[in-house]
Design an enzyme around this catalytic site. Structure first.
Site, PDB file in Angstrom:
ATOM      1  N   GLU A   4     -10.407   1.630   2.802  1.00 40.44           N
ATOM      2  CA  GLU A   4     -10.789   1.493   1.294  1.00 40.44           C
ATOM      3  C   GLU A   4     -10.161  -0.280   0.899  1.00 40.44           C
ATOM      4  O   GLU A   4     -11.385  -1.243   1.509  1.00 40.44           O
ATOM      5  CB  GLU A   4      -9.930   1.899   0.421  1.00 40.44           C
ATOM      6  CG  GLU A   4      -9.926   1.302  -1.049  1.00 40.44           C
ATOM      7  CD  GLU A   4      -8.622   2.442  -1.845  1.00 40.44           C
ATOM      8  OE1 GLU A   4      -7.684   2.847  -1.062  1.00 40.44           O
ATOM      9  OE2 GLU A   4      -8.963   2.379  -3.147  1.00 40.44           O
ATOM     10  N   HIS A   5      -9.142  -0.676   1.671  1.00 36.92           N
ATOM     11  CA  HIS A   5      -8.704  -2.537   1.431  1.00 36.92           C
ATOM     12  C   HIS A   5      -8.754  -2.612   3.008  1.00 36.92           C
ATOM     13  O   HIS A   5      -7.717  -1.927   4.123  1.00 36.92           O
ATOM     14  CB  HIS A   5      -7.254  -2.931   1.151  1.00 36.92           C
ATOM     15  CG  HIS A   5      -7.525  -1.689  -0.314  1.00 36.92           C
ATOM     16  ND1 HIS A   5      -6.885  -0.452  -0.280  1.00 36.92           N
ATOM     17  CD2 HIS A   5      -7.918  -2.159  -1.328  1.00 36.92           C
ATOM     18  CE1 HIS A   5      -6.654  -0.269  -2.112  1.00 36.92           C
ATOM     19  NE2 HIS A   5      -7.113  -1.493  -2.711  1.00 36.92           N
ATOM     20  N   ASP A  28      -6.139  -6.104  -6.393  1.00 35.87           N
ATOM     21  CA  ASP A  28      -5.625  -5.360  -7.168  1.00 35.87           C
ATOM     22  C   ASP A  28      -5.408  -5.491  -8.277  1.00 35.87           C
ATOM     23  O   ASP A  28      -5.923  -4.742  -9.568  1.00 35.87           O
ATOM     24  CB  ASP A  28      -4.398  -4.495  -6.461  1.00 35.87           C
ATOM     25  CG  ASP A  28      -4.043  -3.859  -5.119  1.00 35.87           C
ATOM     26  OD1 ASP A  28      -5.378  -3.317  -4.955  1.00 35.87           O
ATOM     27  OD2 ASP A  28      -3.101  -4.185  -4.743  1.00 35.87           O
ATOM     28  N   HIS A  42       2.287   3.251  -3.562  1.00 43.18           N
ATOM     29  CA  HIS A  42       0.728   3.693  -3.944  1.00 43.18           C
ATOM     30  C   HIS A  42       1.785   5.359  -3.740  1.00 43.18           C
ATOM     31  O   HIS A  42       1.708   5.502  -5.507  1.00 43.18           O
ATOM     32  CB  HIS A  42      -0.721   3.812  -3.941  1.00 43.18           C
ATOM     33  CG  HIS A  42      -0.851   1.761  -4.129  1.00 43.18           C
ATOM     34  ND1 HIS A  42      -0.911   1.608  -5.795  1.00 43.18           N
ATOM     35  CD2 HIS A  42      -1.173   1.068  -4.247  1.00 43.18           C
ATOM     36  CE1 HIS A  42      -1.022   0.798  -5.756  1.00 43.18           C
ATOM     37  NE2 HIS A  42      -1.703   0.520  -4.881  1.00 43.18           N
ATOM     38  N   HIS A  71     -54.259  14.665  -8.869  1.00 45.91           N
ATOM     39  CA  HIS A  71     -54.260  14.008  -8.071  1.00 45.91           C
ATOM     40  C   HIS A  71     -55.005  12.595  -8.298  1.00 45.91           C
ATOM     41  O   HIS A  71     -54.829  11.520  -7.983  1.00 45.91           O
ATOM     42  CB  HIS A  71     -52.877  13.280  -6.995  1.00 45.91           C
ATOM     43  CG  HIS A  71     -51.429  13.670  -7.568  1.00 45.91           C
ATOM     44  ND1 HIS A  71     -51.010  15.765  -8.277  1.00 45.91           N
ATOM     45  CD2 HIS A  71     -50.281  13.273  -7.299  1.00 45.91           C
ATOM     46  CE1 HIS A  71     -49.748  14.934  -7.983  1.00 45.91           C
ATOM     47  NE2 HIS A  71     -49.644  14.180  -8.057  1.00 45.91           N
ATOM     48  N   GLN A 101       0.475  -1.053   0.172  1.00 47.23           N
ATOM     49  CA  GLN A 101       0.110  -0.398   0.442  1.00 47.23           C
ATOM     50  C   GLN A 101       1.078   1.504   0.316  1.00 47.23           C
ATOM     51  O   GLN A 101       1.080   1.977  -0.896  1.00 47.23           O
ATOM     52  CB  GLN A 101      -0.818   0.326   1.067  1.00 47.23           C
ATOM     53  CG  GLN A 101      -1.803   0.878   1.308  1.00 47.23           C
ATOM     54  CD  GLN A 101      -2.722   1.073   0.427  1.00 47.23           C
ATOM     55  OE1 GLN A 101      -3.206   0.470  -0.208  1.00 47.23           O
ATOM     56  NE2 GLN A 101      -2.758   2.553  -0.545  1.00 47.23           N
TER      57      GLN A 101
END
Lengths: 432, 432
Positions: free
Chosen positions: B323-324, B357, B259, B416, B256
């Site tokens: 996220e992960h 991934d 990145h 209506h 991670q």
């Protein structure tokens, strides 16, 4: 209502005639709303009360509606009203329960198991507009899916005084946090929290230009809250052939037009005779409506389009992408597979839009203003989120390793590669 | 990596330690991006070419990549690379095909049939970032669901020169419109269209701060395009107990961290011993990474949290909403039902993040920056939209009429009500 023959228009005329009117002046509203949000973030409850006094011209005894007050609403409603609300609640529950996702688990290759699991959004806020008439139907449309999804906290805000019908539906949906707050200040209170109002994760519900702008602003701030969907004026498009009853269509067009002066109303038909009959029927039926003035304004910008064929009617509808789409043709179901870009579709002579607005079971919170091209009719999915899961066996990883290693090399990501190779090496040692 | 004992922190310290760093300076980017968007809207292709020359320092022969060039990419790739990409394509296809919704049709009460139908979003745009390494995996994650959903037009933009791996995957996904455009100008071209690039309805894909801001801006304009989800720095949180292998965890944290310098990396464990072992292993493994400098920066703000128990680890993870989420415990599946607010979950020792991934089958486009609380992992649903349908029989309408009439009266909407009563009256006449 203006009548045009589609064939006689150039392509640019066709496009411009179906263009939505721009939503009026943003700058003033943007500034006013950011000020309201800032006041609520700084001042909490006391700012909320001051803003309520300023905009709603009432100062409620308390921001929160007590459970006694919620209970008391029931006693003041007629049995007939309660029965209607309960019937609507039952139908909407049935349709939204059916939307529960099936668990999904797939072995994509041997030893590689992938899953999709769903969780409710924890805390949701429902905004119910006030104004001349209460909107208990909107409480149903938001409260029922929140309840079925299993959201742990459901907060409802509506400008005071809150009508008994709204409180009664809140109770049906087991919403126990109801607040006397309207407008941008309600959106701000739910997005950021105050001493009394819990911060929520996502805000749902319709509102005026200020509420819409407040929702937009808080959804652009990651400390704020997500929102259901972008908003715009309400719309209906009717596709009809000469088998349709012009009085029914006129009633449907008017039931959209009475929503507000900015309502969009369109009839598309291959029959010039029907077009005339509907225009005539609209004129007659308009007379005795209590909201005739509003409806008349909306009709001013409404459109009757005479097309060459039903197929062309479908193309026009798909291009426009109406919020509500009513199909009154001889065989409406034949057209269904061709229809695209609509929020909710009403098939046949006996399915007026107002059944979906209230009680058929479908949701009346729908994308409008062309957002049908990308957004869904509100449903259970909007009160939940999907997470994916993967679990690999030793063998699964060994088998997938070359693929992952090759791709990580191509992307120049060493550590991604090593997270795999370090494991495979260990497996090879184990196997020795 | 900073190690903290959760119990020793006050609640506000706990909250602040898990707070995401603010995303840097918006004002400059906002203005630069709106200028780029305006230039593309005014100048079309020629503006796109000028901006490409300015920002990417190349002037491609043509904005569009020809089908010959796409075909030629295949010849230049190794068999091994093609096999890897095809395996990933197959797994991602399998998992996303399984997400196809079942048709939904319910009779909510006699004669009242409600349905939910799904349609692909017609025209979608995929943005694939350029930079130091090509990202064919992102083409798979966007191109496969677009293909399975049945989107009629799929456009891909990526800054030139576009890598062979990207072109090869585009061909696998049957994407035939590929454009040599990157940055905000790509987003603008897809949102509004140019002479060469078709306007799309929704734009997907990751990017730098300029791409993210461009997506935000076009999604706030109803004439622009919808977008997949809000963006933020990538994150991983690992829950591990003392059954876990510290070297595996270190490899996962580093994969991670490499990145980008703003990557968020968190380990939560009840074991102080494991915490030390992982910290040590990270130090060792860091040395020989090609992207060590980037990873080291990310590790500077990363966190090891020692909790009292696995239950507390779960609470911390649910609060943070990574996220992960990697779970390396003795019985990871036991924890699954307790886990919430994650993009994708990796269960057990043999499921490193890098499999997700690239190739397990799940999507790697995931909500981050806390958006896991309200947003879903990217899936087939994001390339489609749900419409509802209702069809009432004569008897169905008669039975539902009192409910609709009562509610329309409560909301003060005459037309209506009349859309129902005018039909019921006709039915009564027929029955006479």
């Amino acid at each position: 209502m203006r009548t045009v023959v589609w064939r006689s228009l150039s392509q640019s005329q066709q496009e411009s005639i179906l263009e939505r009117p721009a939503i009026a002046d943003g700058a003033n509203i943007t500034a006013a709303v950011s000020s309201v949000i800032e006041q609520v973030r700084q001042g909490g409850d006391s700012a909320v009360l001051a803003l309520t006094e300023k905009f709603d011209r009432v100062r409620p005894d308390s921001i929160r509606v007590s459970s006694d007050e919620i209970d008391a609403a029931s006693g003041r409603l007629s049995a007939k009203m309660k029965q209607a609300l309960e019937q609507a609640y039952a139908n909407i529950s049935t349709f939204h329960k059916a939307q529960k996702p099936q668990p999904l688990k797939v072995e994509t290759q041997p030893g590689v198991v992938c899953e999709q699991v769903t969780r409710p959004i924890n805390k949701v806020g429902l905004y119910i507009p006030g104004g001349s008439a209460p909107l208990p139907s909107t409480v149903l449309m938001l409260g029922v899916p929140a309840q079925i999804a299993g959201c742990r906290k459901v907060v409802l805000c509506s400008p005071p005084p809150i009508a008994d019908e709204i409180l009664y539906v809140a109770k049906l949906c087991k919403i126990d946090e109801v607040y006397n707050i309207g407008g941008g200040q309600a959106v701000a209170a739910m997005a950021y929290g105050t001493e009394s109002v819990a911060k929520v994760d996502k805000i749902f519900g319709p509102g005026n230009a200020y509420v819409t702008e407040a929702k937009r602003q808080v959804s652009n701030d990651f400390r704020g809250a997500a929102i259901d969907m972008p908003a715009g004026p309400s719309e209906v498009l009717v596709i009809a052939d000469d088998s349709a009853d012009p009085e029914f269509i006129a009633a449907d067009l008017l039931s959209q037009a009475e929503h507000g002066p900015d309502s969009q109303v369109v009839l598309v038909t291959p029959s010039a005779v029907l077009a005339d009959q509907v225009t005539e029927a609209v004129r007659n039926q308009l007379k005795d409506l209590s909201r005739a003035e509003i409806a008349e304004k909306a009709l001013g910008s409404s459109l009757v389009i005479i097309a060459d064929s039903l197929t062309q009617c479908v193309s026009i509808s798909n291009y426009y992408g109406p919020e509500h789409l009513i199909v009154q043709t001889k065989n409406p179901r034949e057209l269904l597979s061709l229809l695209d870009n609509a929020g909710s579709i009403f098939l046949g002579d006996w399915s007026p839009e107002s059944v979906g607005d209230y009680a058929s079971g479908t949701n009346h919170v729908l994308p409008t203003y062309g957002y049908t091209k990308t957004h869904s009719s509100l449903g259970l999915a909007d009160f939940s989120k999907r997470m994916t899961v993967q679990e690999l066996s030793k063998q699964g990883l060994e088998l997938l390793a070359p693929t992952v290693v090759t791709m990580a090399e191509a992307e120049g990501l060493d550590a991604h590669k090593r997270a795999v190779t370090i494991r495979v090496e260990k497996l090879m040692q184990e196997q020795k």
